[in-house]
Enzyme design. Structure first.
Site, mmCIF file in Angstrom:
data_model
loop_
_atom_site.group_PDB
_atom_site.id
_atom_site.type_symbol
_atom_site.label_atom_id
_atom_site.label_comp_id
_atom_site.label_asym_id
_atom_site.label_seq_id
_atom_site.Cartn_x
_atom_site.Cartn_y
_atom_site.Cartn_z
ATOM 1 N N ASN A 1 31.729 47.432 41.370
ATOM 2 C CA ASN A 1 30.443 48.148 41.408
ATOM 3 C C ASN A 1 29.831 48.210 42.806
ATOM 4 O OD1 ASN A 1 29.504 45.598 41.904
ATOM 5 N ND2 ASN A 1 28.211 45.445 40.085
ATOM 6 N N LYS A 2 30.566 47.790 43.827
ATOM 7 C CA LYS A 2 29.969 47.706 45.162
ATOM 8 C C LYS A 2 30.011 49.061 45.883
ATOM 9 C CE LYS A 2 28.769 43.341 45.050
ATOM 10 N NZ LYS A 2 28.943 42.997 43.629
ATOM 11 N N THR A 3 29.421 49.116 47.097
ATOM 12 C CA THR A 3 29.273 50.414 47.782
ATOM 13 C C THR A 3 30.623 51.007 48.167
ATOM 14 O OG1 THR A 3 28.891 49.231 49.852
ATOM 15 C CG2 THR A 3 26.941 49.961 48.631
#
Ligand SMILES: Cc1ncc(COP(=O)(O)O)c(C=O)c1O
Length: 386
Positions: free
Chosen positions: A187-189
């Site tokens: 779910n990170k950038t």
């Protein structure tokens, strides 16, 4: 209930280039740590724009934090100061090494660690400070590094949320701490599925972390089998870990990193649209980065204001009924049984974090959202609060 499809809280944004690179890796015969992991490390150093920086690819940020703390010599009898308003990974790595965690409250404006509280928490046992750039907004690292310098403390940054965050126009990862760790969790950038990057200018720290990343081996497999003089020989110099990033994951990382600037533009667009659309609602909107700096917008966190007529749980249930996933970042560490009981913690010791927790909602913000998805979130929030 809505008839529209469920809009998840988070989704990765993987394109044809990522898929082709993974297929190429699978066909290449080298699927564990190899040429692509190496290229990913080089590309990451180039992204940070500093040839002095060493980048060490690992299979999670948790692993990277563990390696960084191990490399600074953290051990039993030491204390590390960090924020209670974080994910347990930030703190658990301290316990892996037998050291203790000193949790402190947050600054209610930024939701980052309260800088004044850091200084008050220092004891003769304090070895390091472990700031978290919450949601993607930089901690005031100049003040924090000044405290560290004055007290002779090490600094390891948890930058799981902070790619590509800046402070005074410098990217997080290039400031003067001992090490910085990024996460490439789903779910990170940017994502490699599971993965992380330990970044440091300290050659000794980098050397130790590279060895400990792979069983404490003096040479890794890629090195041994591709060197000019191939060699089966290696030596174990410490009881290390199994924290290497695979080439399959690095294949994703190579293309996600290229797309990061475009991802950032889109994240900023969505954050701005939310800010405009929610300005008149009983919400405390997320703090902005200082003029000229970048907020990575890993999370878009709102807090219900005193005049909101529903509470956090009702808000999240209302969003769910509208088919939209939300989350809470975080259930503070002082509230979890392990941390609470180990250190005898109470909510009263962390009034700002506790207050934030009780009113906090993270709304979906990710690049795979369409404009229609963004408007749908806005309509649902306005429907609950306007
Ligand atoms: C603040 C923070 N630190 C550390 C981590 C751990 O990252 P990873 O899942 O890559 O180990 C996370 C993951 O969500 C996080 O949010």
């Amino acid at each position: 209930m809505t008839s529209q499809p469920f809009l998840p809280f988070a989704l990765p944004d993987l394109g044809d280039d990522e898929i082709a690179e993974v297929v190429d890796t699978l066909k290449s015969g080298w699927i564990t740590t190899g040429p692509k992991a190496k290229r990913f490390e080089q590309a990451f150093a180039e992204f940070l724009g500093d040839p002095q920086i060493e980048c060490i690819a690992v299979n999670s940020a948790t692993a990277g934090l563990h390696l960084a703390l191990e490399a600074i010599g953290l051990g039993p009898g030491d204390e590390v100061i960090t924020t209670t308003h974080t994910f347990t990974a930030t703190a658990e790595v301290v316990r892996y090494l037998g050291a203790d965690v000193k949790l402190v409250d947050i600054d209610p404006k930024t939701m980052n660690i309260d800088i004044a509280a850091i200084e008050a928490a220092i004891t003769p046992k304090t070895k390091a400070i472990l700031p978290v750039h919450y949601a993607g907004l930089a901690v005031d690292m100049l003040a924090l590094l000044d405290i560290a310098r004055r007290h002779g403390l090490r600094v390891v940054e948890d930058a799981a949320h902070a790619l590509p965050t800046t402070l005074e126009k410098e990217l997080i990862g290039t400031l003067g701490s001992d090490a910085t760790v990024f996460s490439f969790y789903a779910n990170k950038t940017m994502t490699t599925g599971e993965g992380g990057m330990l970044v440091t200018r300290n050659r000794e720290l980098a050397k130790r972390a590279r060895v400990m990343r792979l069983h404490g081996m003096s040479r890794d497999a890629f090195d041994r089998f591709t060197a000019k003089v191939p060699s089966w020989y290696y030596e174990i110099v410490a009881p290390g870990f199994k924290y290497n990033l695979t080439d399959i994951a690095a294949a994703l990382g190579l293309h996600q990193l290229k797309r990061l600037p475009a991802f950032q533009v889109r994240r900023e667009q969505i954050a701005e649209r939310f800010n405009d659309a929610f300005a008149d609602l009983p919400l405390i909107l997320p703090p902005q980065a200082p003029e000229g700096d970048t907020h990575a917008w890993h999370l878009y966190v709102v807090r219900l204001a005193d005049d909101a007529t529903i509470n956090r749980d009702e808000f999240i249930e209302g969003m769910f009924a509208a088919g939209i996933g939300c989350s809470v970042h975080y259930v503070p560490l002082h509230q979890h049984p392990y941390w609470r009981d180990r250190y005898g913690l109470t909510p009263e010791q962390f009034p700002q974090s506790q207050k934030a927790y009780e009113r906090t909602i993270s709304l979906p913000l990710y690049t795979a959202m369409s404009d229609a998805d963004v408007e749908r979130v806005i309509q649902a929030v306005r429907g609950l609060l306007a």
